[in-house]
Each structure stands twice: as C-alpha cells, then as structure tokens.
Design a protein around this motif. Structure first.
Motif, PDB file in Angstrom:
ATOM      1  N   SER A 186      -8.902  -0.683   0.865  1.00 24.13           N
ATOM      2  CA  SER A 186      -8.550  -1.986   1.429  1.00 24.13           C
ATOM      3  C   SER A 186      -7.030  -2.102   1.551  1.00 24.13           C
ATOM      4  CB  SER A 186      -9.122  -3.122   0.585  1.00 24.13           C
ATOM      5  OG  SER A 186      -8.626  -3.036  -0.727  1.00 24.13           O
ATOM      6  N   ARG A 187      -6.310  -1.370   0.720  1.00 22.77           N
ATOM      7  CA  ARG A 187      -4.848  -1.366   0.756  1.00 22.77           C
ATOM      8  C   ARG A 187      -4.370   0.077   0.666  1.00 22.77           C
ATOM      9  NH1 ARG A 187      -5.052  -5.688   2.251  1.00 22.77           N
ATOM     10  NH2 ARG A 187      -4.521  -7.676   1.289  1.00 22.77           N
ATOM     11  N   SER A 188      -3.312   0.377   1.397  1.00 20.77           N
ATOM     12  CA  SER A 188      -2.800   1.750   1.360  1.00 20.77           C
ATOM     13  C   SER A 188      -1.275   1.730   1.429  1.00 20.77           C
ATOM     14  CB  SER A 188      -3.370   2.549   2.529  1.00 20.77           C
ATOM     15  OG  SER A 188      -2.772   2.087   3.731  1.00 20.77           O
ATOM     16  N   VAL A 189      -0.689   2.916   1.444  1.00 25.54           N
ATOM     17  CA  VAL A 189       0.763   3.050   1.572  1.00 25.54           C
ATOM     18  C   VAL A 189       1.280   2.280   2.792  1.00 25.54           C
ATOM     19  CG1 VAL A 189       2.564   4.736   2.122  1.00 25.54           C
ATOM     20  CG2 VAL A 189       0.913   5.238   0.349  1.00 25.54           C
ATOM     21  N   TYR A 190       0.466   2.224   3.822  1.00 26.84           N
ATOM     22  CA  TYR A 190       0.836   1.464   5.024  1.00 26.84           C
ATOM     23  C   TYR A 190       1.218   0.028   4.661  1.00 26.84           C
ATOM     24  CZ  TYR A 190      -0.130  -1.322   9.235  1.00 26.84           C
ATOM     25  OH  TYR A 190      -0.054  -2.215  10.258  1.00 26.84           O
TER      26      TYR A 190
ATOM     27  N   GLY B 123       5.426  -4.122   3.501  1.00 22.73           N
ATOM     28  CA  GLY B 123       5.630  -5.312   2.670  1.00 22.73           C
ATOM     29  C   GLY B 123       4.434  -6.246   2.652  1.00 22.73           C
ATOM     30  N   HIS B 124       3.255  -5.732   3.008  1.00 25.36           N
ATOM     31  CA  HIS B 124       2.045  -6.557   3.028  1.00 25.36           C
ATOM     32  C   HIS B 124       1.231  -6.456   1.734  1.00 25.36           C
ATOM     33  CE1 HIS B 124       2.105  -6.260   7.709  1.00 25.36           C
ATOM     34  NE2 HIS B 124       3.057  -7.011   7.222  1.00 25.36           N
ATOM     35  N   ALA B 125       1.670  -5.591   0.844  1.00 24.11           N
ATOM     36  CA  ALA B 125       0.972  -5.450  -0.443  1.00 24.11           C
ATOM     37  C   ALA B 125       1.981  -4.967  -1.473  1.00 24.11           C
ATOM     38  CB  ALA B 125      -0.179  -4.451  -0.323  1.00 24.11           C
TER      39      ALA B 125
ATOM     40  N   ASP C  28       1.299  -2.522  -7.243  1.00 18.59           N
ATOM     41  CA  ASP C  28       0.079  -2.580  -8.066  1.00 18.59           C
ATOM     42  C   ASP C  28      -1.184  -2.772  -7.231  1.00 18.59           C
ATOM     43  OD1 ASP C  28       1.537  -2.164 -10.345  1.00 18.59           O
ATOM     44  OD2 ASP C  28       1.740  -4.299 -10.823  1.00 18.59           O
ATOM     45  N   ASP C  29      -1.056  -3.453  -6.098  1.00 16.17           N
ATOM     46  CA  ASP C  29      -2.211  -3.630  -5.207  1.00 16.17           C
ATOM     47  C   ASP C  29      -2.678  -2.299  -4.627  1.00 16.17           C
ATOM     48  OD1 ASP C  29      -2.257  -6.362  -5.423  1.00 16.17           O
ATOM     49  OD2 ASP C  29      -1.007  -6.705  -3.646  1.00 16.17           O
ATOM     50  N   VAL C  30      -1.741  -1.398  -4.425  1.00 19.81           N
ATOM     51  CA  VAL C  30      -2.040  -0.161  -3.689  1.00 19.81           C
ATOM     52  C   VAL C  30      -2.364   1.007  -4.633  1.00 19.81           C
ATOM     53  CG1 VAL C  30      -1.072   1.534  -2.071  1.00 19.81           C
ATOM     54  CG2 VAL C  30      -0.610  -0.899  -1.736  1.00 19.81           C
ATOM     55  N   CYS C  31      -1.735   1.017  -5.796  1.00 21.47           N
ATOM     56  CA  CYS C  31      -1.841   2.163  -6.704  1.00 21.47           C
ATOM     57  C   CYS C  31      -3.265   2.308  -7.273  1.00 21.47           C
ATOM     58  CB  CYS C  31      -0.838   1.988  -7.831  1.00 21.47           C
ATOM     59  SG  CYS C  31      -0.681   3.446  -8.866  1.00 21.47           S
ATOM     60  N   VAL C  32      -3.800   3.518  -7.211  1.00 24.30           N
ATOM     61  CA  VAL C  32      -5.160   3.797  -7.685  1.00 24.30           C
ATOM     62  C   VAL C  32      -5.097   4.868  -8.782  1.00 24.30           C
ATOM     63  CG1 VAL C  32      -7.445   4.682  -7.023  1.00 24.30           C
ATOM     64  CG2 VAL C  32      -6.070   3.407  -5.357  1.00 24.30           C
TER      65      VAL C  32
END
Ligand code: ADP
Ligand code: MG
Length: 254
Positions: free
Chosen positions: A57-61, A66-68, A71-75
């Motif tokens: 749902s969230r990626s490096v993109y 600046g859209h995430a 912590d939102d992106v890191c898995v």
C-alpha cells in the motif's frame, strides 16, 4: 556509526540486486542492523527478500514524494533485516520529482532521521544513471560497484566514475568507492583474467578480494523470496556473500 552504501552500475544484469539482498542478509546474520532500500521500479530486491511488491500500500515512491513517512513504508522481512520496498509505481517518481525542490536529495532527507537505527543501509539502484540513481548516490556515504568481468565492463566504469565525480562536486562531497565487486565470475575465462588485471591497475585495492562466482543457487533463491543463506547456506554463493560481508566490515573499520 551507520554507513549508507549505494549498490550501483548503470548496466543491467551485473548482480546489483543479488548483491543487495544477499549482502543485507549476510550483514544481518553477523548481528548488524540492516536496512535494504529498493530504488528500482522492477522491485526485484523487494521480491527477493520475500515481500510481495504487488501487495504494497506504501512504497519508496510515497516516501520520495513526501506522501508517506519512513515508518509507514518500512517493512520487516523474515530475514533479520528491514526493507523499504518498491514496485513499478516508482517509475512515475522520475517525472514527478522533477517538479519538486531538492529533487536529488529526497532519499537523503528521508533517511536522515532513520539512519541512526541501522549499522548498514544498502540501496539497490536501477540500471540507469537517472534521477533515482542520483538520489541513491546523493544519500550514500559509499558505493559498491558490482561488475561482470567482460570487455565492455571497463567502458561502463568510466561513465560511472564520471558520474560519481559530478555527484561529489554538486551534491555529496564525501562519497567514496567502498569497493568494486567481481560478480558472475568464471576463473576459466582468459578475458575475465585480463579485465581483472586492468581493474587492479586502475583501482588497486578498491577491488574486493572476495569474488562472487557464477552459482545457480544464487539465481534460484529469489524465486522463493529468500536470500541465499536461507535457501542454501552451504552453496558457493552463500559462502562468497558471507565472505563479502566480512570483508566489507573490515574495510569500513579502516
Ligand atoms: P542487476 O540487479 O544488476 O540487474 P541481478 O542481480 O538481477 O542484476 O542479476 C541478473 C541475473 O543474474 C538474475 O537472474 C540473477 O539471479 C542472476 N545472477 C546474479 N548473480 C549471479 C551469480 N553470481 N550466479 C548466478 N546467477 C546470478
Ligand atoms: Mg537489479
């Protein structure tokens, strides 16, 4: 102290992603805190460490634009390291970033606060000298350049060294070459031996002692979403990447 290393070479198929995933796993096995950043819209590093690029749902993109948040992106992967994953959406960033201020520095800024939590951050760059790669180089303390020892390898290396010089002047004065890595190596090839001799002449001890052999197990592991150590830990590929992790740690200490 953390070290951010971009794994880069504008040529495709030289072992960047294989090195990024397996070096991340090798360092993590040695007790290092490791983050892998997938900066290639192909998302091969993401898949290679067992994260489904189609289900993000969230990626490096989102992070770069600046859209995430970080912590939102890191898995967390199942292999003792974390990943900032990517998929084809990242291809769009190339165009969208052009509009933004500090477009070359988006990754550096995104990693600034997080880097203290890691010993190593490895960035898997795309096979191009584009804005994504420039973001990787601007964020990095050093680069590892995987290369296949074939005729055109040295030519490509000249372009890469020129790009590094420009990045050093304009964006990141302290970036260093941490090492050149011979990949997909076949010791029986006389051409490979000649290329190695020239490499040593130009780059001296920048060339890692460790050599990554051509090894089918390394090519198989990504289709299971596993680094080599969890796929076949006694393979020649696993031993080589373990040796590389050890050599890198020694080199960074110096
Ligand atoms: P890049 O990221 O530079 O494009 P990859 O790491 O994706 O390169 O490698 C290209 C292909 O070669 C992949 O199919 C990969 O599995 C395979 N490969 C990479 N390194 C090795 C190796 N040492 N032995 C055998 N196959 C390899
Ligand atoms: Mg790749």
């Amino acid at each position: 102290m953390s070290r951010i290393i971009a794994i880069t070479n504008q040529k495709g198929g030289v072992g960047k992603t294989t090195t990024a995933v397996n070096l991340a796993a090798g360092l993590a096995q040695g007790g290092k805190r490791v983050l892998l950043v997938d900066l290639d819209p192909q998302g091969n590093a993401t898949m290679g460490c067992g994260v489904d690029k189609h289900a993000l749902s969230r990626s490096v993109y989102h992070l770069l634009l600046g859209h995430a948040s970080f912590d939102d992106v890191c898995v967390a992967t199942e292999h003792e390291f974390s990943v900032l994953p990517a998929n084809r959406e990242l291809g769009g960033a190339e165009v969208e970033l052009i509009e933004l201020e500090h477009r070359e520095l988006r990754l550096r800024e995104a990693l600034a606060a997080a880097r203290q939590h890691y010993d190593f951050i490895l960035i898997d760059c795309p096979p191009a000298l584009n804005l994504l790669t420039v973001n990787g180089l601007a964020a990095a303390d050093g680069v590892i350049i995987p290369m296949q020892c074939e005729y055109y390898a040295l030519e490509g290396l000249t372009d890469l060294v020129n790009t590094l010089r420009k990045v050093r002047q304009a964006l990141n004065p302290k970036i260093e070459i941490d090492g050149l890595l011979r990949t997909l190596y076949d010791p029986r090839s006389t051409l490979a031996q000649q290329v190695v001799a020239q490499l040593s002449q130009h780059f001296g001890d920048k060339v890692f002692h460790t050599v990554i052999p051509r090894n089918i197990r390394l090519a198989e592991a990504p289709s299971f979403g596993r680094p080599i150590f969890s796929y076949d830990k006694s393979s020649r590929g696993a031993l080589a990447y373990q040796e590389l992790a050890t050599e890198l740690i020694q080199r960074i200490k110096r």
